[in-house]
Design a protein around this motif. Structure first.
Motif, PDB file in Angstrom:
ATOM      1  N   TYR A  91       0.859  -1.178   0.000  1.00 21.99           N
ATOM      2  CA  TYR A  91       0.000   0.000   0.000  1.00 21.99           C
ATOM      3  C   TYR A  91       0.903   1.238   0.000  1.00 21.99           C
ATOM      4  O   TYR A  91       1.798   1.369   0.840  1.00 21.99           O
ATOM      5  CB  TYR A  91      -0.913   0.017   1.224  1.00 21.99           C
ATOM      6  CG  TYR A  91      -1.914   1.145   1.222  1.00 21.99           C
ATOM      7  CD1 TYR A  91      -3.165   0.999   0.639  1.00 21.99           C
ATOM      8  CD2 TYR A  91      -1.607   2.375   1.805  1.00 21.99           C
ATOM      9  CE1 TYR A  91      -4.088   2.033   0.630  1.00 21.99           C
ATOM     10  CE2 TYR A  91      -2.520   3.419   1.809  1.00 21.99           C
ATOM     11  CZ  TYR A  91      -3.749   3.242   1.218  1.00 21.99           C
ATOM     12  OH  TYR A  91      -4.660   4.273   1.211  1.00 21.99           O
ATOM     13  N   ILE A  92       0.684   2.139  -0.965  1.00 18.51           N
ATOM     14  CA  ILE A  92       1.490   3.350  -1.117  1.00 18.51           C
ATOM     15  C   ILE A  92       0.703   4.521  -0.545  1.00 18.51           C
ATOM     16  O   ILE A  92      -0.405   4.818  -1.001  1.00 18.51           O
ATOM     17  CB  ILE A  92       1.842   3.601  -2.595  1.00 18.51           C
ATOM     18  CG1 ILE A  92       2.533   2.376  -3.196  1.00 18.51           C
ATOM     19  CG2 ILE A  92       2.727   4.821  -2.732  1.00 18.51           C
ATOM     20  CD1 ILE A  92       2.789   2.490  -4.680  1.00 18.51           C
ATOM     21  N   PRO A 110       6.021   9.007  -3.597  1.00 17.41           N
ATOM     22  CA  PRO A 110       5.934   9.107  -5.067  1.00 17.41           C
ATOM     23  C   PRO A 110       5.340   7.830  -5.664  1.00 17.41           C
ATOM     24  O   PRO A 110       6.023   6.818  -5.789  1.00 17.41           O
ATOM     25  CB  PRO A 110       7.389   9.326  -5.498  1.00 17.41           C
ATOM     26  CG  PRO A 110       8.209   8.765  -4.389  1.00 17.41           C
ATOM     27  CD  PRO A 110       7.420   8.968  -3.129  1.00 17.41           C
ATOM     28  N   ARG A 111       4.091   7.896  -6.056  1.00 15.88           N
ATOM     29  CA  ARG A 111       3.363   6.686  -6.424  1.00 15.88           C
ATOM     30  C   ARG A 111       3.874   6.074  -7.723  1.00 15.88           C
ATOM     31  O   ARG A 111       4.093   4.856  -7.807  1.00 15.88           O
ATOM     32  CB  ARG A 111       1.867   6.983  -6.569  1.00 15.88           C
ATOM     33  CG  ARG A 111       1.039   5.760  -6.933  1.00 15.88           C
ATOM     34  CD  ARG A 111      -0.420   6.086  -7.097  1.00 15.88           C
ATOM     35  NE  ARG A 111      -0.689   6.888  -8.267  1.00 15.88           N
ATOM     36  CZ  ARG A 111      -0.857   6.395  -9.492  1.00 15.88           C
ATOM     37  NH1 ARG A 111      -0.746   5.097  -9.695  1.00 15.88           N
ATOM     38  NH2 ARG A 111      -1.121   7.181 -10.504  1.00 15.88           N
ATOM     39  N   PHE A 159       6.108   1.589 -10.520  1.00 16.89           N
ATOM     40  CA  PHE A 159       6.882   1.049 -11.638  1.00 16.89           C
ATOM     41  C   PHE A 159       7.933   0.059 -11.143  1.00 16.89           C
ATOM     42  O   PHE A 159       8.103  -1.031 -11.725  1.00 16.89           O
ATOM     43  CB  PHE A 159       7.540   2.208 -12.390  1.00 16.89           C
ATOM     44  CG  PHE A 159       8.522   1.773 -13.444  1.00 16.89           C
ATOM     45  CD1 PHE A 159       8.164   0.874 -14.438  1.00 16.89           C
ATOM     46  CD2 PHE A 159       9.825   2.253 -13.436  1.00 16.89           C
ATOM     47  CE1 PHE A 159       9.080   0.471 -15.388  1.00 16.89           C
ATOM     48  CE2 PHE A 159      10.736   1.860 -14.385  1.00 16.89           C
ATOM     49  CZ  PHE A 159      10.365   0.968 -15.363  1.00 16.89           C
ATOM     50  N   LEU A 160       8.646   0.397 -10.064  1.00 18.08           N
ATOM     51  CA  LEU A 160       9.656  -0.519  -9.534  1.00 18.08           C
ATOM     52  C   LEU A 160       9.019  -1.799  -8.998  1.00 18.08           C
ATOM     53  O   LEU A 160       9.520  -2.908  -9.246  1.00 18.08           O
ATOM     54  CB  LEU A 160      10.448   0.175  -8.426  1.00 18.08           C
ATOM     55  CG  LEU A 160      11.604   1.081  -8.852  1.00 18.08           C
ATOM     56  CD1 LEU A 160      12.241   1.722  -7.646  1.00 18.08           C
ATOM     57  CD2 LEU A 160      12.639   0.325  -9.645  1.00 18.08           C
ATOM     58  N   LEU A 161       7.924  -1.674  -8.265  1.00 15.94           N
ATOM     59  CA  LEU A 161       7.293  -2.864  -7.700  1.00 15.94           C
ATOM     60  C   LEU A 161       6.776  -3.789  -8.787  1.00 15.94           C
ATOM     61  O   LEU A 161       6.966  -5.014  -8.731  1.00 15.94           O
ATOM     62  CB  LEU A 161       6.161  -2.450  -6.765  1.00 15.94           C
ATOM     63  CG  LEU A 161       6.565  -1.736  -5.467  1.00 15.94           C
ATOM     64  CD1 LEU A 161       5.334  -1.286  -4.702  1.00 15.94           C
ATOM     65  CD2 LEU A 161       7.420  -2.638  -4.593  1.00 15.94           C
ATOM     66  N   ARG A 162       6.137  -3.235  -9.811  1.00 17.93           N
ATOM     67  CA  ARG A 162       5.605  -4.077 -10.897  1.00 17.93           C
ATOM     68  C   ARG A 162       6.730  -4.683 -11.731  1.00 17.93           C
ATOM     69  O   ARG A 162       6.609  -5.814 -12.211  1.00 17.93           O
ATOM     70  CB  ARG A 162       4.673  -3.261 -11.782  1.00 17.93           C
ATOM     71  CG  ARG A 162       3.394  -2.813 -11.082  1.00 17.93           C
ATOM     72  CD  ARG A 162       2.385  -2.271 -12.073  1.00 17.93           C
ATOM     73  NE  ARG A 162       1.217  -1.738 -11.407  1.00 17.93           N
ATOM     74  CZ  ARG A 162       0.198  -2.469 -10.961  1.00 17.93           C
ATOM     75  NH1 ARG A 162       0.231  -3.787 -11.111  1.00 17.93           N
ATOM     76  NH2 ARG A 162      -0.833  -1.902 -10.373  1.00 17.93           N
ATOM     77  N   PRO A 192      10.209   4.901   1.563  1.00 19.96           N
ATOM     78  CA  PRO A 192      10.389   4.561   0.132  1.00 19.96           C
ATOM     79  C   PRO A 192      11.773   4.038  -0.224  1.00 19.96           C
ATOM     80  O   PRO A 192      11.911   3.269  -1.179  1.00 19.96           O
ATOM     81  CB  PRO A 192      10.093   5.892  -0.567  1.00 19.96           C
ATOM     82  CG  PRO A 192       9.203   6.631   0.362  1.00 19.96           C
ATOM     83  CD  PRO A 192       9.665   6.254   1.745  1.00 19.96           C
ATOM     84  N   GLN A 193      12.806   4.432   0.512  1.00 17.41           N
ATOM     85  CA  GLN A 193      14.158   3.976   0.170  1.00 17.41           C
ATOM     86  C   GLN A 193      14.290   2.466   0.283  1.00 17.41           C
ATOM     87  O   GLN A 193      15.162   1.873  -0.361  1.00 17.41           O
ATOM     88  CB  GLN A 193      15.174   4.674   1.084  1.00 17.41           C
ATOM     89  CG  GLN A 193      16.626   4.360   0.742  1.00 17.41           C
ATOM     90  CD  GLN A 193      17.588   5.052   1.666  1.00 17.41           C
ATOM     91  OE1 GLN A 193      17.317   6.144   2.162  1.00 17.41           O
ATOM     92  NE2 GLN A 193      18.724   4.423   1.929  1.00 17.41           N
ATOM     93  N   TRP A 194      13.436   1.833   1.058  1.00 15.01           N
ATOM     94  CA  TRP A 194      13.486   0.376   1.195  1.00 15.01           C
ATOM     95  C   TRP A 194      13.278  -0.301  -0.155  1.00 15.01           C
ATOM     96  O   TRP A 194      13.903  -1.347  -0.441  1.00 15.01           O
ATOM     97  CB  TRP A 194      12.405  -0.065   2.179  1.00 15.01           C
ATOM     98  CG  TRP A 194      12.284  -1.554   2.339  1.00 15.01           C
ATOM     99  CD1 TRP A 194      13.080  -2.379   3.066  1.00 15.01           C
ATOM    100  CD2 TRP A 194      11.293  -2.403   1.736  1.00 15.01           C
ATOM    101  NE1 TRP A 194      12.656  -3.683   2.967  1.00 15.01           N
ATOM    102  CE2 TRP A 194      11.552  -3.724   2.151  1.00 15.01           C
ATOM    103  CE3 TRP A 194      10.219  -2.165   0.891  1.00 15.01           C
ATOM    104  CZ2 TRP A 194      10.778  -4.803   1.742  1.00 15.01           C
ATOM    105  CZ3 TRP A 194       9.437  -3.234   0.484  1.00 15.01           C
ATOM    106  CH2 TRP A 194       9.720  -4.540   0.908  1.00 15.01           C
ATOM    107  N   VAL A 195      12.436   0.245  -0.998  1.00 14.51           N
ATOM    108  CA  VAL A 195      12.176  -0.347  -2.312  1.00 14.51           C
ATOM    109  C   VAL A 195      13.426  -0.262  -3.168  1.00 14.51           C
ATOM    110  O   VAL A 195      13.851  -1.244  -3.797  1.00 14.51           O
ATOM    111  CB  VAL A 195      10.987   0.359  -2.990  1.00 14.51           C
ATOM    112  CG1 VAL A 195      10.722  -0.239  -4.365  1.00 14.51           C
ATOM    113  CG2 VAL A 195       9.741   0.273  -2.124  1.00 14.51           C
TER     114      VAL A 195
END
Length: 689
Positions: free
Chosen positions: A363-364, A369-370, A375-378, A450-453
């Motif tokens: 969940y964002i 920044p959605r 984009f990175l998750l997908r 967000p840096q975790w992603v």
């Protein structure tokens, strides 16, 4: 007699041509000449001898290759430019006669369309050539996709750039080709591997952009026009190579609601025919055996045949899985010998990238920044991504209290509270949405920044979520393309792994001696001159014993002054000399020594209780003397070797040593700052306890 050469007909004067001469030769205007050179990839050149190449009196002249200009004489776009020029004259004539309708008709219907397909095929004979030149194209198109619409940047160009960029991102998601990403000051860097080619581009942050007037957007628009055609060709080739229809279906209404990636629907170009289903039972056809068997016997035979068939299918599937795993696995290079070179390890494969976030439901939050996170998750396998309904359309769910959510990305500190207090529920379509009251968390869910992603993507594995908790100090976010070399500072490694020999002992001794901080060590000499204690330079003696300088003061007696001068010459510590001669010092004399050392910013190497030297300090002093002796020996050996070198090699070696010393000094300063921060943090933790 040989024929004499005339001036300006051979050599550089013939090989180069000025821009004015080129424009006259092509018979087009200067803006059209600039545009044509950008399309064809022809750039100005610098002659080796400007005086020989320049026929005019001016020196600030732009030169081109004469053969490049002759190559442009056969360009079909020249005819289009001339048609546009003739049509612009007709439109101006109609407007002069107040025939507005004729001018509008000519502009809409008679304006010649310029196509750059043949130029793309000329500049990039193979598809690999186009992929290699895709870095600048993607960076510029993503930049224009985030610009506001103005008179110089029309909204049609912005919409086209956005659509092409989203189509390219969908290909990366479908093939799991994205490899690395980095958050920088300029924007977000991405790197993808497509058909063996590493492509890296820059995407600006989605802030409010201010269009300045000092940028020539006409030239940038010309590049955008060519790059749009190039990226359209590349997207078509990429989509068809994996069996997808190009262009994908686009939902404009969904895009207006902020769907972005969800506004496109990918469709397969050809669906593979399903394999023929095998019959569940196989009857034996042994001639007379089939007719002679009873029903019970035939049922047993069918059962045995079915089990045998299932075992064969299961064994064949396991073999196929093993073969696929062996083919997709990436080889890891190991060092054969300790002194051998370390080979760079390969990046993660597409299968590993597709399974990185596959088991997560993310969940964002609204402040994150959605688009970049989605984009990175997908691209790395996440199929279920949710966000608030105000962030846009296309989410897996808009309900923040959904129990299927495993991770929530937040960019604000959240205090740990009890169960969430739900404000209420409102119906939006067929989906029920609930909003969690700010300041509350949902139990059983991981909250990360967000840096975790990005760090998980660059490391190829999920990072610890406790290091990226809301409000926590984040680990250093380093570029994945720059690896620290030997002697360079690495923030991810511990100080013990990077410190030089004896550096920790020197820092500990400086700390015990009451010296200045590590990050201000370069100003220690200047601060020593401004000391509160006035020292007579003619009578004071400086002794290096145990890395401590002891200076005689004016308050000492004449006998003490003579003793300190003598001990300074002989290299004996003053305090050691006093402790040996006057072992029965009373408490008042010892207290006086401590006050003098405190005034000078030093510490006594004597134990006030027993009068004996500290064993740790003595060990450090002994180790320091050994290191100094070793360094002196190595320096002498280097000087002897330098004497055998030539002058050129010696200067080159000195330059290399100067660069190494500068690098080591910077690394030492960074380590000193980190040591100070860790010492401060440890002191604060002890104070809390």
């Amino acid at each position: 007699m040989a024929k004499q050469k005339k001036k300006g007909q051979s050599g550089q004067a013939k090989n180069y041509i000025t821009r004015t001469q080129a424009v006259r030769k092509l018979q087009i205007s200067l803006p059209d000449f600039r545009r044509l050179c950008i399309f064809k990839g022809i750039y100005p050149r610098e002659p080796r001898n400007i005086k020989k190449a320049n026929k005019s009196a001016t020196h600030s002249t732009t030169f081109y290759y004469t053969k490049d200009i002759q190559y442009l004489l056969h360009e079909p776009l020249l005819a289009k430019f001339r048609e546009q020029k003739a049509l612009s004259k007709k439109i101006a004539r109609s407007l002069g006669r107040n025939e507005v309708q004729d001018a509008v008709r000519l502009e809409k219907q008679a304006m010649p369309k310029i196509k750059l397909d043949h130029i793309v095929r000329e500049r990039y004979p193979t598809f690999i050539d186009a992929l290699r030149d895709l870095d600048d194209a993607l960076s510029l198109l993503f930049l224009f996709a985030n610009l506001p619409s103005t008179s110089t940047v029309p909204p049609k160009i912005i919409a086209r750039c956005q659509r092409l960029c989203l189509e390219f991102e969908h290909y990366l998601i479908a093939t799991n080709s994205l490899r690395k990403s980095f958050l920088s000051i300029k924007g977000i860097y991405y790197q993808a591997t497509i058909q063996g080619q590493d492509i890296m581009w820059l995407v600006p942050y989605k802030f409010v952009q201010k269009v300045t007037q000092d940028v020539d957007y006409r030239i940038m628009g010309t590049f955008v026009e060519f790059y749009c055609t190039l990226l359209g060709f590349v997207n078509y080739r990429l989509y068809t190579s994996i069996g997808l229809v190009y262009p994908p279906k686009y939902d404009g209404a969904s895009d207006d609601r902020g769907a972005d990636l969800a506004a496109f629907t990918l469709e397969g170009k050809s669906v593979a025919a399903p394999e023929e289903q095998k019959s569940s039972t196989k009857k034996l056809t042994n001639g007379h055996a089939q007719s002679g068997n009873s029903e019970a016997l035939q049922a047993q035979i069918d059962k045995i045949a079915k089990e045998a068939t299932q075992e064969e299918d299961h064994t064949q599937q396991e073999a196929e899985v093993d073969d696929t795993a062996d083919e997709t696995a990436i080889d890891e290079f190991t060092v054969a010998a300790p002194e051998g070179d370390t080979l760079p390890q390969p990046d993660i494969s597409g299968d590993q990238a597709s399974s990185l976030f596959a088991n997560l439901t993310v969940y964002i939050s609204r402040e994150a920044p959605r688009h970049s996170i989605e984009f990175l998750l997908r691209a790395f396998g996440c199929k279920r991504i949710a966000w608030d309904i105000v962030s846009g359309d296309g989410a897996f769910t808009h309900d923040e209290t959904d129990p299927r959510i495993t991770h929530q990305i937040v960019d604000r500190p959240i205090p740990a509270q009890a169960l969430p207090a739900v404000q209420g529920a409102d119906e939006t379509g067929d989906q029920k949405t609930q909003v969690v009251k700010p300041g509350y968390i949902i139990p059983g869910r991981q909250y990360v920044q967000p840096q975790w992603v990005w760090d998980s993507v660059n490391e190829g594995k999920l990072q610890r979520t406790d290091l990226y908790a809301p409000g926590a100090t984040l680990p250093p976010h380093l570029s994945p393309w720059i690896k620290p070399g030997a002697g360079q500072y690495d923030p991810r490694a511990t100080l013990e792994e990077q410190e030089l020999e004896g550096e920790a002992d020197d820092a500990a001794e400086a700390l015990e001696g009451g010296e200045v901080d590590d990050d201000e060590s370069d100003q220690s000499e200047a601060s020593a001159d401004d000391s509160d204690v006035d020292v007579d330079e003619s009578d004071s003696g400086s002794v290096d014993a145990g890395d401590m300088d002891v200076a005689a003061t004016d308050s000492d007696s004449d006998d003490d002054t003579n003793e300190s001068s003598a001990s300074s010459i002989s290299g004996v510590n003053v305090d050691d000399q006093v402790s040996e001669d006057d072992s029965d010092l009373d408490s008042e004399t010892l207290h006086q020594k401590e006050l003098e050392a405190e005034a000078q910013g030093k510490a006594l190497p004597l134990n006030s209780a027993s009068g004996q030297q500290d064993p740790q300090r003595a060990a450090r002093a002994k180790a320091k003397k050994q290191r100094q002796a070793k360094q002196t020996k190595q320096q002498e050996e280097i000087e002897r070797q330098k004497m055998m070198m030539s002058n050129k090699k010696r200067k080159l070696y000195e330059k290399m040593q100067h660069g190494n010393q500068k690098r080591d000094l910077e690394a030492e300063k960074l380590r000193a700052k980190r040591r100070k921060l860790e010492r401060t943090a440890a002191g604060g933790a002890n104070a809390k306890k």
